[in-house]
Design a protein around this motif. Structure first.
Motif, PDB file in Angstrom:
ATOM      1  N   VAL A  48       0.723  -1.260   0.150  1.00 52.57           N
ATOM      2  CA  VAL A  48      -0.050   0.053   0.211  1.00 52.57           C
ATOM      3  C   VAL A  48       0.796   1.158  -0.101  1.00 52.57           C
ATOM      4  CG1 VAL A  48      -1.705   1.419   1.365  1.00 52.57           C
ATOM      5  CG2 VAL A  48      -1.817  -1.231   1.017  1.00 52.57           C
ATOM      6  N   TYR A  50       0.917  -5.796 -10.067  1.00 53.52           N
ATOM      7  CA  TYR A  50       0.281  -5.204  -8.939  1.00 53.52           C
ATOM      8  C   TYR A  50      -1.124  -5.961  -8.478  1.00 53.52           C
ATOM      9  CZ  TYR A  50       3.796  -1.462  -8.388  1.00 53.52           C
ATOM     10  OH  TYR A  50       4.950  -0.562  -7.974  1.00 53.52           O
ATOM     11  N   PHE A  69      -1.986  -7.937  -4.888  1.00 51.68           N
ATOM     12  CA  PHE A  69      -3.210  -7.627  -4.098  1.00 51.68           C
ATOM     13  C   PHE A  69      -4.364  -8.813  -4.069  1.00 51.68           C
ATOM     14  CE2 PHE A  69      -1.278  -3.449  -4.286  1.00 51.68           C
ATOM     15  CZ  PHE A  69      -1.476  -2.887  -3.092  1.00 51.68           C
TER      16      PHE A  69
END
Length: 190
Positions: A63, A97, A101
């Motif tokens: 994050v 990415y 996640f």
């Protein structure tokens, strides 16, 4: 130089990149190892606890990385990069990415399906949402596993592309991500 410039990545971005890469490889290796552990193995409980703790720390780190990335300028593409390489690089980075996640979210759903929170090295407990869907642990487990394999495949392609740029194209793509500042940075606008 901590911040990115139009011709190179700053040391913070480089740090985020390499620490994420090493952590992801470590988590993958540990995850691959721990799935075959039996109840009587001394690592049966320890390996998953370490995997979960590091995974949650990686989530917070990622994050921060995304926030840092959004606030930094992106170095210009090198003039030697073709349009296809530029587009493929952008797509692969975004998919990497996204996969990271989703894999972390699936890991969270596996671990909290029984309603118990996840302890980070027995210091902080991340609360559970409990079971959201039927067979959550199994479904999230399959998503976690297969997307981790896909992530490793894409990371391998990413690394091979960097090596191709370094050894075949002899451009500065890899040098920029290891922090080597070269006098002749041949860049083009995005």
């Amino acid at each position: 130089m901590l911040n990115n410039t139009s011709s190179s990545y700053g040391y913070v971005s480089i740090f985020f990149h390499w620490l994420s890469a090493l952590t992801i490889f470590g988590l993958f290796g540990l995850g691959f190892y721990m799935v075959d552990l039996t109840y009587y193995d001394s690592w049966y409980k320890t390996a998953p606890d370490i995997h979960k703790s590091i995974g949650l720390i990686l989530f917070a780190f990622m994050v921060l990385r995304v926030v840092w990335r959004a606030r930094q300028i992106k170095p210009n593409h090198l003039a030697s990069h073709s349009t296809l390489e530029r587009k493929a690089g952008k797509v692969i980075h975004n998919v990497l990415y996204l996969l990271i996640f989703i894999i972390m979210l699936a890991g969270y759903l596996i671990s909290t399906a029984d309603g118990r929170g996840i302890e980070i090295f027995e210091v902080i407990t991340i609360p559970a949402l409990g079971s959201i869907i039927e067979n959550q642990e199994d479904i999230a487990g399959l998503v976690h596993q297969w997307l981790a394999y896909l992530l490793m495949l894409l990371v391998t392609l990413h690394a091979l592309a960097a090596l191709k740029h370094h050894f075949i194209d002899k451009d500065n793509t890899l040098n920029r991500m290891i922090g080597r500042r070269l006098e002749t940075e041949n860049t083009n606008e995005k």
